[in-house]
Design an enzyme around this catalytic site. Structure first.
Site, short mmCIF file in Angstrom:
data_model
loop_
_atom_site.label_atom_id
_atom_site.label_comp_id
_atom_site.label_asym_id
_atom_site.label_seq_id
_atom_site.Cartn_x
_atom_site.Cartn_y
_atom_site.Cartn_z
N CYS A 151 0.82 -1.20 0.00
CA CYS A 151 0.00 0.00 0.00
C CYS A 151 0.87 1.26 0.00
CB CYS A 151 -0.90 -0.01 1.23
SG CYS A 151 -1.87 1.48 1.39
N ASP A 181 -21.75 -11.14 22.07
CA ASP A 181 -20.83 -10.62 21.05
C ASP A 181 -20.60 -9.13 21.33
OD1 ASP A 181 -19.35 -10.05 18.81
OD2 ASP A 181 -20.94 -10.45 17.37
N CYS A 195 -14.14 -9.55 20.01
CA CYS A 195 -13.18 -8.89 19.13
C CYS A 195 -11.99 -8.37 19.91
CB CYS A 195 -13.86 -7.78 18.32
SG CYS A 195 -14.79 -6.65 19.34
#
Ligand code: SAH
Length: 488
Positions: A74, A390, A417
């Site tokens: 990138c 979650d 997460c």
């Protein structure tokens, strides 16, 4: 402990990586956070800011590269705060994430034996994101004060101009070009974070991977934009576009989205599909950004839930009801709880559109809504066999964990997460009558430091006398009332 001052040059071995992607190294007990460095590197770094016990530094030269170090593809790698692991090959990224989850489970959770299964990665870890949000700014000095779109540099609100992102779906760059042209031609002023003046704050774009639908939303400091039809004329021909809308955010805050979304042209939502269920997604609703790995996460959650078709499931932090509706056909009943009103509306509409009648959704903070619902549930019908959580990165509210324990589900499937808060919450649950069975890491966010994990916990005993009474009473009650014994 050494004393450093700004602009000192040091040589340091990078041992670890921070949650925000800086390499971490030590010199005589002094901690250095070094940008553009990854674990295994030995770098020459310049001190940018020195505090008593730690310093922020920037890599000047890589003296010995880490195994798996690569030159990022990138053009804005390093400048942009997004892909902190783009200096590592994909295999090395996966190894790092595996270790991160294992370290958290072992050290924070104190689970020496619980298996952490090999991470599930992607076969092609680029172009996976189906959502992009680009800040808009005026780049005085660099671009003659013209509006620029880009990404934030790490730890700052300085914009690194970009016209595409390798992690987003191919084709999104046409939207950025259209919005840039519109900003120049319409005179709509970029928002200035310092003064709170100006109009256009962010461009949000979202795509349904299975349908190809794309929606664009401008986040603005106001309620309308000049020459809206000019923008629509530029955006409308882009393949997949289904709508253009505005999100109103007039607060002086770094939270991107405001609560209110105003339709302009077409629809405000995009539709995505997972197996036979379609999902309507509003700009303010959470939706997993990686459709390929989302399926991997949900399949794992489904298998960990161990469903026979007879279970009552609670899906906490349910967003637009994706997990709820994915599990519904394998369960007797699913209850979802979610704090964002638009997401709850999406969840209900998604259930109705799919003809799913055994899923209900409740709006509010899980830790507040559930105790209330339980107190009203005199028949015990809502009592869960399986709880799926979650939560966002900060993990579950402690009182919610206590409530889950008091509901005494047989299994808890924890989708996380952030492995650190996962490990913390697993410890709390395992000190209250659950045992951790296994943890499955999944790479949902290639090139970033983030990693998803799914943990399975199962009930071993009830440590609280109140739970024991509740458990036995409710089980008997359920059998007597319903004439079934599926909760044995
Ligand atoms: N399970 C969903 C969403 C997960 S993201 C999916 O896979 O798509 C976490 C969700 O928790 C977000 O939708 C967020 O709005 C919601 N949330 C955050 N705090 C909450 C709380 N205290 N109670 C209920 N939902 C919450």
């Amino acid at each position: 402990m050494p004393v450093f001052t700004k602009n000192d040059i040091v040589t340091v071995t990078i041992e670890d990586i921070s949650d925000t992607g800086e390499g971490i190294g030590h010199i005589d007990g002094f901690t250095l956070f070094v940008s553009r460095a990854v674990p295994g590197d030995i770098v020459r770094a310049r001190i940018l800011k020195a505090k008593k016990t730690y310093a922020i530094a920037k890599t000047e030269e890589v003296l010995t590269p880490a195994p798996g170090r690569v030159t990022p593809e990138c053009p804005v790698a390093g400048a942009c705060g997004g892909c902190q692991l783009s200096y590592l090959s994909y295999d090395a990224q996966l190894a790092l994430k595996q270790k991160k989850v294992e370290d958290c489970v072992r050290r924070i959770g104190g689970f020496s034996e619980v298996p952490v299964l090999p991470i599930l990665g992607m076969s092609d870890p680029r172009g996976y994101r189906n959502k992009g949000q680009f800040p808009v700014d005026t780049s005085v000095g660099r671009n003659d004060g013209e509006p620029v779109l880009g990404f934030y540099a790490g730890h700052s609100h300085r914009i690194v101009p970009t016209d595409s992102c390798m992690m987003l779906w191919p084709g999104h760059e046409k939207i950025l070009t259209a919005v840039s042209e519109y900003l120049r031609e319409s005179g709509a002023a970029p928002y200035d974070e310092e003064t709170g003046k100006g109009l256009v704050r962010h461009v949000l774009m979202r795509r349904g991977a299975a349908t190809g639908e794309v929606s664009v939303c401008l986040v603005i400091n106001g309620r309308s934009i000049p020459k809206a039809d000019l923008l629509w004329r530029k955006i409308n021909p882009i393949p997949g576009i289904v709508g253009l809308c505005l999100n109103v955010n007039t607060q002086k805050t770094n939270v991107i989205l405001g609560r209110e979304t105003l339709p302009l042209f077409g629809r405000t939502t995009v539709t995505d599909r997972l197996e036979d269920v379609s999902f309507e997604i509003s700009p303010t609703s959470f939706y997993q950004v990686n459709p390929v790995q989302m399926k991997v996460v949900y399949d794992t959650a489904l298998s960990y839930a161990g469903l026979t078709g007879e279970e009552v499931i609670w899906d906490l932090y349910c967003g637009i009801g994706t997990i709820s509706l994915f599990l519904a056909k394998h369960a007797k009943r699913v209850y979802g709880v979610e704090i964002v009103p638009d997401a709850v509306a999406n969840a209900r509409a998604n259930a109705a559109a799919a003809g799913i009648e055994n899923a209900s959704f409740f709006e509010g903070a899980a830790e507040e809504v559930i105790p209330k619902l339980l107190s009203e549930d005199t028949t015990g019908q809502m009592r869960p066999d399986v709880v799926v959580v979650d939560p966002p990165r900060k993990g579950c509210d402690k009182s919610l964990l206590e409530t889950i324990v008091s509901m005494s589900p047989k299994r808890i499937v924890y989708v996380s997460c952030d492995p650190a808060t996962l490990a913390r919450d697993m410890r709390i649950l395992c000190d209250s009558g659950y045992e951790a069975v296994k943890v499955q890491p999944v790479d949902q966010f290639p090139s970033s430091v983030h990693v998803e994990s799914i943990a399975l916990l199962q009930r071993v005993s009830n440590t609280r006398s109140r739970s024991i009474t509740l458990d036995v009473d409710m089980e008997d009650y359920h059998r007597i009332i319903n004439g079934d014994d599926h909760k044995k």
